[in-house]
Design an enzyme around this catalytic site. Structure first.
Site, PDB file in Angstrom:
ATOM      1  N   TYR A 362       0.814  -1.234   0.000  1.00 50.73           N
ATOM      2  CA  TYR A 362       0.000   0.000   0.000  1.00 50.73           C
ATOM      3  C   TYR A 362       0.844   1.280   0.000  1.00 50.73           C
ATOM      4  O   TYR A 362       2.032   1.249   0.250  1.00 50.73           O
ATOM      5  CB  TYR A 362      -1.086   0.012   1.065  1.00 50.73           C
ATOM      6  CG  TYR A 362      -0.798  -0.148   2.546  1.00 50.73           C
ATOM      7  CD1 TYR A 362       0.420   0.100   3.130  1.00 50.73           C
ATOM      8  CD2 TYR A 362      -1.857  -0.512   3.382  1.00 50.73           C
ATOM      9  CE1 TYR A 362       0.603  -0.026   4.500  1.00 50.73           C
ATOM     10  CE2 TYR A 362      -1.691  -0.644   4.754  1.00 50.73           C
ATOM     11  CZ  TYR A 362      -0.449  -0.397   5.289  1.00 50.73           C
ATOM     12  OH  TYR A 362      -0.283  -0.519   6.628  1.00 50.73           O
ATOM     13  N   GLU A 363       0.127   2.351  -0.395  1.00 52.05           N
ATOM     14  CA  GLU A 363       0.738   3.679  -0.613  1.00 52.05           C
ATOM     15  C   GLU A 363       1.900   3.589  -1.609  1.00 52.05           C
ATOM     16  O   GLU A 363       2.922   4.266  -1.448  1.00 52.05           O
ATOM     17  CB  GLU A 363       1.105   4.333   0.712  1.00 52.05           C
ATOM     18  CG  GLU A 363      -0.161   4.479   1.566  1.00 52.05           C
ATOM     19  CD  GLU A 363      -0.093   5.467   2.680  1.00 52.05           C
ATOM     20  OE1 GLU A 363       0.741   6.385   2.599  1.00 52.05           O
ATOM     21  OE2 GLU A 363      -0.883   5.327   3.627  1.00 52.05           O
ATOM     22  N   GLY A 364       1.697   2.724  -2.600  1.00 53.42           N
ATOM     23  CA  GLY A 364       2.695   2.534  -3.656  1.00 53.42           C
ATOM     24  C   GLY A 364       3.492   1.279  -3.401  1.00 53.42           C
ATOM     25  O   GLY A 364       4.175   1.174  -2.378  1.00 53.42           O
TER      26      GLY A 364
END
Ligand code: CAA
Length: 380
Positions: A362-364
């Site tokens: 998550y978040e990239g």
């Protein structure tokens, strides 16, 4: 270079450490098992000022620095990454996004209750077909004059059913691609806005992850964040800070698993001595400690750059890429050091190993971080 934390930062770190032991640890296995959101614990985190850490006191925040924020994230994540992701999303994505780019009216109405912890926020970018490829938003926001009409689906949204305030990214002018994207504040309960079933996850099982559906949802024009077409920039700038928070979460997961393995290795005996006296285990511990310290330096540096008002895009992505890899590697080794005990829930390390994986997603994803890093170093 100064590598020492201030008195205030040390106090904040200790408060988070105590909170993790006293409030998070007792129920963490049960919450993971039953996918139970840490409602009471999140309420107390709000009372401690940990849900709006970097927000100005003018908007009910704690006015702390980013270094203090990563210290708190690290300590909470040593014990309960399901609770710390709530802290991360509320602080880095929702509160930061609103304080940095929201209007005064939006800050008064939405930021204040989020920063005090009275309400929880969610950040809604990912879609069934737009996770990494964030410019390909399929959710549409049609300009209807004094309101926007929102249609589409968002996936894997943290705080999906517990949030009151959702920051939703959507496409307004499709032909303009990323320059036609907007970010909106959507309130829970708005007609046409429904929440899908809770995801049954590998890790961070206590956190509340859902799909969200928007079917002709009317969003008042004053709830758009920034100028028309600012939404993609908004998402990217906000995620840059978010990545520091997740890097700190990964660091905490690794450090938590390492501490458990270290203590266990001193108590557990085999072949007539503590297993830490066997070089096979001692060398594992040496590698784990070294990698954690290297991750810590990257995480603290990224937070420090943010506090200095310097660019932290590269540092944040490096910190997230490295710390999340360390979290995976160290938690796997922590399970190995525990042997059969590591495979059962009571010893905590199997949970930390499962929780570690999300920090690479998550978040990239790690691949996205490598895109950001390589673009940055190649453009110099
Ligand atoms: N800040 C400001 N602008 C930026 C930017 C940044 N960090 N990065 C890119 N942009 C701008 C570029 O300058 C460009 O604008 P111009 O054309 O005007 O110059 C525009 O955005 C498009 O940039 P790119 O051509 O580089 O875009 P791209 O499609 O090739 O990829 C990306 C960019 C970095 C891969 C981006 O899509 C990205 O970060 N994707 C991952 C998204 C992500 O992190 N998703 C996670 C979901 S949120 C979550 O997980 C929350 C949770 O619940 C825990």
């Amino acid at each position: 270079m100064l590598f020492e934390l201030s008195e205030e930062q040390l106090m904040i770190q200790q408060a988070a450490r105590d909170f993790a032991q006293v409030e998070l640890k007792p129920g963490v296995i049960e919450r993971d098992e039953h996918q139970k959101f840490p409602t009471e614990q999140v309420k107390k985190l709000g009372e401690l000022g940990f849900l709006g850490m970097m927000v100005s006191p003018k908007y009910n925040g704690s006015g702390m620095d980013a270094v203090s924020y990563v210290l708190v994230m690290e300590e909470l994540s040593k014990v309960d990454a399901s609770a710390s992701v709530v802290v991360s999303v509320n602080n880095s994505l929702v509160c930061y996004g609103l304080e940095a780019y929201g209007s005064e009216a939006q800050k008064e109405k939405y930021l204040k209750p989020l920063a005090s912890g009275e309400k929880i926020g969610a950040f809604c970018l990912s879609e069934p077909e737009a996770g990494s490829d964030a410019t390909s938003q399929q959710t549409t926001a049609e300009d209807m004059g004094d309101y926007y009409l929102l249609n589409g689906t968002k996936n894997w949204i943290t705080n999906g059913s517990t949030a009151s305030t959702y920051l939703v990214i959507a496409q307004t002018h499709k032909e303009l691609r990323h320059k036609g994207i907007n970010a909106f504040i959507v309130e829970a309960g708005t007609p046409g806005f429904t929440i899908g079933p809770k995801e049954n996850k590998l890790g961070i099982r206590g956190s509340d992850t859902h799909s969200l559906m928007f079917n002709d949802v009317k969003v008042p024009k004053e709830n758009r964040i920034g100028e028309d077409g600012f939404g993609f920039s908004f998402a990217m700038k906000t995620l840059e800070g978010g990545r520091i928070g997740i890097a700190a979460q990964a660091l905490g997961i690794a450090a938590g698993a390492y501490e458990l393995a270290l203590n266990y290795s001193k108590q557990r005996k085999s072949f007539g001595k503590p297993i830490s006296d066997h070089q096979a285990i001692a060398f594992k511990l040496a590698d784990m400690a070294t990698h954690i310290e290297a991750a810590r330096m990257l995480v603290y540096k990224a937070a420090w750059l943010k506090d200095q008002g310097k660019s932290y895009t590269l540092a944040g992505s490096m910190a997230k890429l490295f710390a999340s890899k360390v979290a995976m590697d160290v938690t796997v080794e922590a399970v190995q050091i525990h042997g059969g005990y590591g495979f059962v829930k009571e010893y905590h390390v199997e949970r930390l190993m499962r929780d570690a994986k999300i920090t690479q997603i998550y978040e990239g994803t790690s691949e996205i971080q490598k895109m950001v890093i390589s673009r940055s170093i190649l453009s110099k």
